[in-house]
Design an enzyme around this catalytic site. Sequence first.
Site, PDB file in Angstrom:
ATOM      1  N   ASP A  11       0.866  -1.176   0.000  1.00 50.98           N
ATOM      2  CA  ASP A  11       0.000   0.000   0.000  1.00 50.98           C
ATOM      3  C   ASP A  11       0.907   1.232   0.000  1.00 50.98           C
ATOM      4  O   ASP A  11       2.138   1.115  -0.150  1.00 50.98           O
ATOM      5  CB  ASP A  11      -0.972  -0.033   1.184  1.00 50.98           C
ATOM      6  CG  ASP A  11      -0.310   0.136   2.536  1.00 50.98           C
ATOM      7  OD1 ASP A  11       0.939   0.257   2.611  1.00 50.98           O
ATOM      8  OD2 ASP A  11      -1.044   0.153   3.538  1.00 50.98           O
ATOM      9  N   HIS A  12       0.328   2.400   0.170  1.00 59.86           N
ATOM     10  CA  HIS A  12       1.099   3.643   0.146  1.00 59.86           C
ATOM     11  C   HIS A  12       2.168   3.690   1.239  1.00 59.86           C
ATOM     12  O   HIS A  12       3.260   4.203   1.025  1.00 59.86           O
ATOM     13  CB  HIS A  12       0.167   4.857   0.261  1.00 59.86           C
ATOM     14  CG  HIS A  12      -0.665   4.827   1.496  1.00 59.86           C
ATOM     15  ND1 HIS A  12      -1.794   4.020   1.618  1.00 59.86           N
ATOM     16  CD2 HIS A  12      -0.538   5.462   2.685  1.00 59.86           C
ATOM     17  CE1 HIS A  12      -2.311   4.174   2.811  1.00 59.86           C
ATOM     18  NE2 HIS A  12      -1.572   5.056   3.481  1.00 59.86           N
ATOM     19  N   CYS A  68       2.743  -3.314   4.182  1.00 61.14           N
ATOM     20  CA  CYS A  68       1.868  -2.192   4.529  1.00 61.14           C
ATOM     21  C   CYS A  68       2.507  -1.506   5.731  1.00 61.14           C
ATOM     22  O   CYS A  68       3.662  -1.779   6.058  1.00 61.14           O
ATOM     23  CB  CYS A  68       0.424  -2.627   4.779  1.00 61.14           C
ATOM     24  SG  CYS A  68       0.119  -3.580   6.277  1.00 61.14           S
ATOM     25  N   THR A  70       2.145  -1.751   9.082  1.00 60.88           N
ATOM     26  CA  THR A  70       2.596  -2.687  10.120  1.00 60.88           C
ATOM     27  C   THR A  70       2.790  -4.104   9.602  1.00 60.88           C
ATOM     28  O   THR A  70       3.373  -4.926  10.289  1.00 60.88           O
ATOM     29  CB  THR A  70       1.575  -2.763  11.271  1.00 60.88           C
ATOM     30  OG1 THR A  70       0.341  -3.276  10.752  1.00 60.88           O
ATOM     31  CG2 THR A  70       1.364  -1.408  11.930  1.00 60.88           C
TER      32      THR A  70
END
Length: 150
Positions: A11-12, A68, A70
């Site tokens: 993800d970002h 991601c 975490t």
Amino acid sequence: MNIEKIFIASDHAGFELKDEIKKFLQTLNLTAIDLGTNSSEASVDYPDFANLMAENLKNQNEYGILICGTGIGISIAANRHKHIRCALCHDIYTASMAREHNDANIIAFGARTTKPEDAKEMIKKFFSTEFAGGRHLRRVDKLGCCRAQL
């Protein structure tokens, strides 16, 4: 390990670590197929990239790397797919056991919790560790994600 393909997605929050890992894989003569995201600028949803990984990872000798913030959310999302065994790893020992005992086909990291150098060491261990089989095969089969289903 016989590796046909390695897919990588994030993800970002994981974008920068993903790019660093892709460069590192090249130093190991491994190439990752990048499934996105392609920027850290816009917020995206980690389940979309876990699902994309699951759609692409189809054969027994294909593996993945997911990132991601975490590593928790993206690994949970990936493990919702029957043929996925995604292990969120935090050190070399967990990366080794993910392969040796659990026959994990995806390793996951948290970009906000994992130093790039630690991720690189875990990747080296993950991709150099064979599944032990034996009693561990029986246990992996009980997960309902049998290796033969790939």
